[in-house]
Scaffold this active site. Structure first.
Site, PDB file in Angstrom:
ATOM      1  N   SER A   9       2.227  -0.422   4.131  1.00 43.61           N
ATOM      2  CA  SER A   9       2.689  -0.549   2.750  1.00 43.61           C
ATOM      3  C   SER A   9       3.406   0.728   2.335  1.00 43.61           C
ATOM      4  O   SER A   9       2.841   1.822   2.419  1.00 43.61           O
ATOM      5  CB  SER A   9       1.502  -0.795   1.816  1.00 43.61           C
ATOM      6  OG  SER A   9       1.898  -0.556   0.482  1.00 43.61           O
ATOM      7  N   HIS A  32       5.502  -3.777   4.350  1.00 42.77           N
ATOM      8  CA  HIS A  32       4.915  -4.437   3.187  1.00 42.77           C
ATOM      9  C   HIS A  32       5.432  -3.735   1.923  1.00 42.77           C
ATOM     10  O   HIS A  32       5.254  -2.532   1.757  1.00 42.77           O
ATOM     11  CB  HIS A  32       3.388  -4.320   3.289  1.00 42.77           C
ATOM     12  CG  HIS A  32       2.624  -5.028   2.224  1.00 42.77           C
ATOM     13  ND1 HIS A  32       2.310  -6.375   2.291  1.00 42.77           N
ATOM     14  CD2 HIS A  32       2.075  -4.578   1.070  1.00 42.77           C
ATOM     15  CE1 HIS A  32       1.596  -6.717   1.225  1.00 42.77           C
ATOM     16  NE2 HIS A  32       1.442  -5.644   0.460  1.00 42.77           N
ATOM     17  N   ASP A  34       5.303  -3.594  -2.096  1.00 48.13           N
ATOM     18  CA  ASP A  34       4.496  -3.988  -3.255  1.00 48.13           C
ATOM     19  C   ASP A  34       5.313  -3.930  -4.531  1.00 48.13           C
ATOM     20  O   ASP A  34       5.730  -2.861  -4.971  1.00 48.13           O
ATOM     21  CB  ASP A  34       3.288  -3.052  -3.383  1.00 48.13           C
ATOM     22  CG  ASP A  34       2.265  -3.280  -2.285  1.00 48.13           C
ATOM     23  OD1 ASP A  34       1.783  -4.429  -2.169  1.00 48.13           O
ATOM     24  OD2 ASP A  34       1.961  -2.334  -1.542  1.00 48.13           O
ATOM     25  N   MET A  36       5.209  -4.466  -8.460  1.00 47.93           N
ATOM     26  CA  MET A  36       4.250  -4.546  -9.575  1.00 47.93           C
ATOM     27  C   MET A  36       4.998  -4.416 -10.895  1.00 47.93           C
ATOM     28  O   MET A  36       5.935  -3.626 -11.001  1.00 47.93           O
ATOM     29  CB  MET A  36       3.226  -3.414  -9.474  1.00 47.93           C
ATOM     30  CG  MET A  36       2.507  -3.335  -8.144  1.00 47.93           C
ATOM     31  SD  MET A  36       1.207  -2.080  -8.207  1.00 47.93           S
ATOM     32  CE  MET A  36       0.753  -1.997  -6.462  1.00 47.93           C
ATOM     33  N   HIS A  65       5.200  -8.401  -1.401  1.00 54.14           N
ATOM     34  CA  HIS A  65       3.982  -8.800  -2.108  1.00 54.14           C
ATOM     35  C   HIS A  65       4.234  -8.662  -3.606  1.00 54.14           C
ATOM     36  O   HIS A  65       4.316  -7.552  -4.123  1.00 54.14           O
ATOM     37  CB  HIS A  65       2.822  -7.890  -1.645  1.00 54.14           C
ATOM     38  CG  HIS A  65       1.528  -8.152  -2.343  1.00 54.14           C
ATOM     39  ND1 HIS A  65       0.463  -7.270  -2.299  1.00 54.14           N
ATOM     40  CD2 HIS A  65       1.096  -9.202  -3.092  1.00 54.14           C
ATOM     41  CE1 HIS A  65      -0.552  -7.749  -2.981  1.00 54.14           C
ATOM     42  NE2 HIS A  65      -0.194  -8.923  -3.491  1.00 54.14           N
ATOM     43  N   MET A  67       3.192  -8.713  -7.249  1.00 57.53           N
ATOM     44  CA  MET A  67       2.074  -8.639  -8.207  1.00 57.53           C
ATOM     45  C   MET A  67       2.687  -8.632  -9.595  1.00 57.53           C
ATOM     46  O   MET A  67       2.712  -7.617 -10.293  1.00 57.53           O
ATOM     47  CB  MET A  67       1.245  -7.378  -7.929  1.00 57.53           C
ATOM     48  CG  MET A  67       0.397  -7.514  -6.664  1.00 57.53           C
ATOM     49  SD  MET A  67      -0.132  -5.924  -6.019  1.00 57.53           S
ATOM     50  CE  MET A  67       1.338  -5.494  -5.097  1.00 57.53           C
ATOM     51  N   MET A 136      -6.829 -10.534  -0.857  1.00 58.59           N
ATOM     52  CA  MET A 136      -6.887  -9.127  -1.284  1.00 58.59           C
ATOM     53  C   MET A 136      -8.297  -8.586  -1.057  1.00 58.59           C
ATOM     54  O   MET A 136      -9.284  -9.209  -1.450  1.00 58.59           O
ATOM     55  CB  MET A 136      -6.524  -9.013  -2.768  1.00 58.59           C
ATOM     56  CG  MET A 136      -5.071  -9.297  -3.110  1.00 58.59           C
ATOM     57  SD  MET A 136      -3.887  -8.234  -2.262  1.00 58.59           S
ATOM     58  CE  MET A 136      -4.369  -6.600  -2.836  1.00 58.59           C
ATOM     59  N   PHE A 142      -3.291  -0.635  -7.012  1.00 61.73           N
ATOM     60  CA  PHE A 142      -3.217   0.749  -6.557  1.00 61.73           C
ATOM     61  C   PHE A 142      -3.577   0.868  -5.078  1.00 61.73           C
ATOM     62  O   PHE A 142      -4.420   0.110  -4.583  1.00 61.73           O
ATOM     63  CB  PHE A 142      -4.174   1.630  -7.374  1.00 61.73           C
ATOM     64  CG  PHE A 142      -3.859   1.621  -8.835  1.00 61.73           C
ATOM     65  CD1 PHE A 142      -2.902   2.487  -9.359  1.00 61.73           C
ATOM     66  CD2 PHE A 142      -4.472   0.715  -9.695  1.00 61.73           C
ATOM     67  CE1 PHE A 142      -2.578   2.458 -10.710  1.00 61.73           C
ATOM     68  CE2 PHE A 142      -4.155   0.669 -11.046  1.00 61.73           C
ATOM     69  CZ  PHE A 142      -3.205   1.545 -11.556  1.00 61.73           C
ATOM     70  N   GLY A 144      -5.159   3.280  -1.923  1.00 67.98           N
ATOM     71  CA  GLY A 144      -6.246   4.247  -1.794  1.00 67.98           C
ATOM     72  C   GLY A 144      -7.604   3.808  -2.300  1.00 67.98           C
ATOM     73  O   GLY A 144      -8.508   4.634  -2.440  1.00 67.98           O
ATOM     74  N   ASP A 174      -5.290  -7.066   2.588  1.00 67.58           N
ATOM     75  CA  ASP A 174      -4.537  -5.964   1.966  1.00 67.58           C
ATOM     76  C   ASP A 174      -5.479  -5.198   1.053  1.00 67.58           C
ATOM     77  O   ASP A 174      -6.040  -5.761   0.120  1.00 67.58           O
ATOM     78  CB  ASP A 174      -3.368  -6.570   1.168  1.00 67.58           C
ATOM     79  CG  ASP A 174      -2.506  -5.533   0.465  1.00 67.58           C
ATOM     80  OD1 ASP A 174      -2.699  -4.319   0.690  1.00 67.58           O
ATOM     81  OD2 ASP A 174      -1.640  -5.952  -0.329  1.00 67.58           O
ATOM     82  N   GLY A 175      -5.640  -3.906   1.359  1.00 69.40           N
ATOM     83  CA  GLY A 175      -6.442  -3.033   0.509  1.00 69.40           C
ATOM     84  C   GLY A 175      -7.598  -2.395   1.253  1.00 69.40           C
ATOM     85  O   GLY A 175      -8.460  -3.094   1.788  1.00 69.40           O
ATOM     86  N   GLY A 196      -1.739   1.103   3.668  1.00 61.98           N
ATOM     87  CA  GLY A 196      -0.890   2.065   2.977  1.00 61.98           C
ATOM     88  C   GLY A 196      -1.332   3.482   3.256  1.00 61.98           C
ATOM     89  O   GLY A 196      -0.754   4.193   4.085  1.00 61.98           O
ATOM     90  N   SER A 197      -2.410   3.902   2.591  1.00 65.47           N
ATOM     91  CA  SER A 197      -2.834   5.299   2.701  1.00 65.47           C
ATOM     92  C   SER A 197      -3.285   5.672   4.107  1.00 65.47           C
ATOM     93  O   SER A 197      -3.101   6.806   4.536  1.00 65.47           O
ATOM     94  CB  SER A 197      -3.926   5.605   1.678  1.00 65.47           C
ATOM     95  OG  SER A 197      -4.914   4.621   1.684  1.00 65.47           O
TER      96      SER A 197
HETATM   97  C1  DX5 Z   1      -2.519  -2.724  -3.680  1.00 67.54           C
HETATM   98  C2  DX5 Z   1      -1.377  -3.074  -2.787  1.00 67.54           C
HETATM   99  C3  DX5 Z   1      -1.569  -2.629  -1.396  1.00 67.54           C
HETATM  100  C4  DX5 Z   1      -1.714  -1.130  -1.234  1.00 67.54           C
HETATM  101  C5  DX5 Z   1      -2.716  -0.900  -0.149  1.00 67.54           C
HETATM  102  O1  DX5 Z   1      -2.498  -3.494  -4.819  1.00 67.54           O
HETATM  103  O2  DX5 Z   1      -1.168  -4.469  -2.763  1.00 67.54           O
HETATM  104  O3  DX5 Z   1      -0.553  -3.125  -0.548  1.00 67.54           O
HETATM  105  O4  DX5 Z   1      -0.530  -0.467  -0.902  1.00 67.54           O
HETATM  106  O5  DX5 Z   1      -3.003   0.451  -0.090  1.00 67.54           O
HETATM  107  P1  DX5 Z   1      -4.222   1.006   0.761  1.00 67.54           P
HETATM  108  O6  DX5 Z   1      -4.004   0.614   2.174  1.00 67.54           O
HETATM  109  O7  DX5 Z   1      -4.154   2.482   0.538  1.00 67.54           O
HETATM  110  O8  DX5 Z   1      -5.471   0.395   0.177  1.00 67.54           O
HETATM  111 ZN    ZN Z   2       0.174  -5.272  -1.199  1.00 70.34          ZN
END
Ligand code: DX5
Ligand code: ZN
Length: 228
Positions: A9, A32, A34, A36, A65, A67, A136, A142, A144, A174-175, A196-197
């Site tokens: 992500s 990926h 995101d 938002m 994705h 949101m 999810m 967010f 992290g 995801d997450g 992501g992180s």
């Molecule tokens: C959160 C996003 C994720 C996010 C995941 O709402 O949809 O894609 O980037 O981040 P990590 O892997 O750090 O949880």
């Molecule tokens: Zn996502």
């Protein structure tokens, strides 16, 4: 053997250097993205013009994705912008079957996302309309956050239902995906992992992708979609 796919992500990437950041994960399976809107989730990222431009420079297909609220209205534009896959939230869609069909008609894969507390059962009959289901494993909004183990039983039930269709529907999580939690998610039946992180938060994103993929592939039971 099940192939496990890793979709980093870019939410955790350097937004001022996105093109370079995309090339740092070129060994991944897709990127990926995101989107938002500060309405469906309490955070704001990027929208259609930026996604279109990312698609033009990305070495990887785009896994978008969404949101966002009023997603029935906005999602088709992301398919038109060249996204390989468009994921919309069940909680934000008035007509998810119609929207999935519209996305496919525009040349994109159609994917449905569920927040952690949204049950999967009301959506099982529409699985044949989908190329991917996203469960999810954090509340969206967010990067992290910590992985929610309470989603694991839903992953198992979704995997069993997907096997029942006989269709090649991907099951994405995801997450909070790390080299620890990816084991549990893979064991439960997920085969596409957003991170992501745990990718961009390290000094070597390409190595992080490789590690996550190897751990997921080697997970006992991950190749047989075992359901207890
Ligand atoms: C959160 C996003 C994720 C996010 C995941 O709402 O949809 O894609 O980037 O981040 P990590 O892997 O750090 O949880
Ligand atoms: Zn996502």
């Amino acid at each position: 053997m099940r192939s496990c796919r890793i979709h980093p992500s870019i939410l955790s990437a350097d937004f001022a250097n996105l093109e370079a950041e995309l090339h740092r994960i070129a060994t991944a399976d897709a990127v990926h993205v995101d989107v938002m809107d500060n309405h469906f989730v309490p955070n704001l990222t990027l929208g259609l013009p930026v996604v279109r431009r990312i698609g033009e420079v990305s070495p990887l297909p785009l896994d978008v994705h969404l949101m966002i609220s009023e997603v029935d209205r906005w999602a088709p534009g992301y398919a038109d912008a060249g996204a390989s896959s468009v994921t919309f939230h069940a909680e934000a869609s008035a007509a998810p079957v119609k929207l999935a069909r519209e996305l496919r008609a525009r040349g994109s894969k159609a994917s449905l996302a569920l927040r952690p507390a949204t049950p999967v059962e009301p959506y099982l009959d529409m699985l044949p309309e989908l190329d991917m289901l996203l469960l999810m494993t954090v509340e969206p909004g967010f990067g992290g956050q910590a992985f929610l183990d309470l989603v694991l039983p839903k992953i198992r039930r979704a995997r069993a239902a997907i096997e029942g269709t006989g269709l090649p529907i991907a099951l994405q999580v995801d997450g909070g995906i790390t080299r620890d939690t990816i084991l549990r998610a893979a064991e439960a039946g997920a085969d596409v992992f957003v991170a992501g992180s745990s990718v961009y938060g390290t000094g070597d994103p390409a190595a992080a992708v490789e590690t996550l993929r190897n751990v997921a592939q080697a997970t006992p039971g991950a190749t047989e979609h075992v359901v207890e």
